[in-house]
Design an enzyme around this catalytic site. Structure first.
Site, PDB file in Angstrom:
ATOM      1  N   ASP A  47       0.837  -1.195   0.000  1.00 36.08           N
ATOM      2  CA  ASP A  47       0.000   0.000   0.000  1.00 36.08           C
ATOM      3  C   ASP A  47       0.872   1.245   0.000  1.00 36.08           C
ATOM      4  OD1 ASP A  47      -2.326  -1.493   0.066  1.00 36.08           O
ATOM      5  OD2 ASP A  47      -2.442  -1.490   2.253  1.00 36.08           O
ATOM      6  N   ARG A  48       0.296   2.335  -0.457  1.00 38.27           N
ATOM      7  CA  ARG A  48       1.028   3.580  -0.624  1.00 38.27           C
ATOM      8  C   ARG A  48       1.810   3.991   0.628  1.00 38.27           C
ATOM      9  NH1 ARG A  48       0.235   8.347   1.285  1.00 38.27           N
ATOM     10  NH2 ARG A  48       0.765  10.263   0.181  1.00 38.27           N
TER      11      ARG A  48
END
Length: 318
Positions: free
Chosen positions: A147-148
């Site tokens: 995830d970012r």
């Protein structure tokens, strides 16, 4: 939750569904809606055309069709508080490299894959530029995603010969992933070791692709958790997902009453942490060509260490 309905006009006939929604939603909600949020809304199954769920954002629409969107307005706005962080791939960011593989220490605040915004940087693009600059070609095979705002180990194939072995390892659960996370501390405190077994699926009518426990399309998911340290109203835990579901560690820890600090989706953003306190610290897998064991580790980033030090200090002062 709001239900918005509109008929496709002759002006919009032939336009892509995402483009029609991008013009319509701001009018209905009274503020701008980023295209990334529009695409997420469609792919999450929250849009119906003539009564049928349509997940293809690029599908043309016809005049007179009835478009219905079920939205949570608070999830459709820009997320300035989660702005991307600048990053430059240097030799210090490389955790492993040989003729067919490259492992990178991903920073928080950077998407792994390219997004719908062509001007937004991604880890894949940084790797491609690095390979071109070092004379290694620009082939990048992607088999893993973080995830970012998750930091840590990400491995890429730099030669097509590695793809089959990497795919087999990830799909066959031959890859051991170990995460470190700072979480809220439930009451009563959890046992030192626990196994979370809760099926995960994506709800249909939401404004983002949040993963939840249960549901008609839920898939089996298991995570082993070890409490490494008890802190001031928090825990330092080690999580090892035994399956590979999207958002598995985040959703499972929240389900167990231990949401990760700084998680805006499954917990609460801001306050005690500047970002999602989740770090992919270790990746163990067989080498895709030789089969030899390969272990790649990433040290805790500075922002994670700073939050951990603060929580340890708060504990001592009590």
């Amino acid at each position: 939750m709001r239900r918005l309905v509109r008929r496709v006009s002759s002006v919009d006939a032939g336009a892509r569904l995402a483009d029609v929604l991008a013009r319509w939603l701001p009018e209905s909600l009274g503020r701008s809606v980023p295209m990334a949020r529009v695409r997420a809304l469609v792919s999450a199954g929250a849009v119906r055309v003539d009564g049928e769920v349509l997940r293809a954002a690029g599908r043309p629409v016809r005049a007179g069709q009835r478009v219905e969107a079920v939205v949570r307005p608070e999830l459709l706005g820009p997320r300035a508080e989660r702005s991307d962080r600048p990053f430059r791939l240097t030799p210090r960011s490389l955790l492993f490299r040989d003729d067919v593989l490259l492992a990178v220490d991903k920073p928080p605040g950077l998407p792994t894959h390219p997004t719908a915004d062509p001007g937004r940087p991604s880890l894949v693009e940084h790797v491609e530029r690095h390979l071109r600059a070092t004379g290694g070609g620009a082939y990048v095979g992607v088999h893993q995603r973080l995830d970012r705002d998750t930091s840590g180990v990400v491995i890429f194939a730099t030669d097509p010969r590695a793809n089959e072995g990497l795919a087999r390892a990830f799909e066959g659960r031959e890859v051991e992933k170990t995460y470190l996370a700072l979480t809220a501390r439930p009451d009563p405190a959890p046992p030192r070791r626990l196994r979370i077994a809760a099926p995960l699926g994506t709800p249909g009518a939401v404004g983002t692709q949040r993963v939840g426990v249960g549901g008609a399309r839920a898939k089996t998911a298991e995570t082993e958790v070890v409490v490494r340290e008890t802190l001031a109203d928090a825990l330092l835990v080690e999580a090892r997902p035994l399956t590979g579901r999207k958002h598995q560690v985040r959703a499972h820890l929240a389900h167990a009453g231990m949401p990760i600090l700084g998680d805006p989706v499954y917990g609460s953003a801001g306050g005690r942490a500047p970002r999602l306190m989740l770090h992919a610290g270790r990746l163990a897998l067989p080498h895709p060509l030789t089969g030899e064991p390969l272990v790649i580790e990433s040290p805790l980033p500075a922002d994670f260490e700073a939050v951990l030090a603060r929580l340890r200090s708060e504990k001592r002062q009590r």
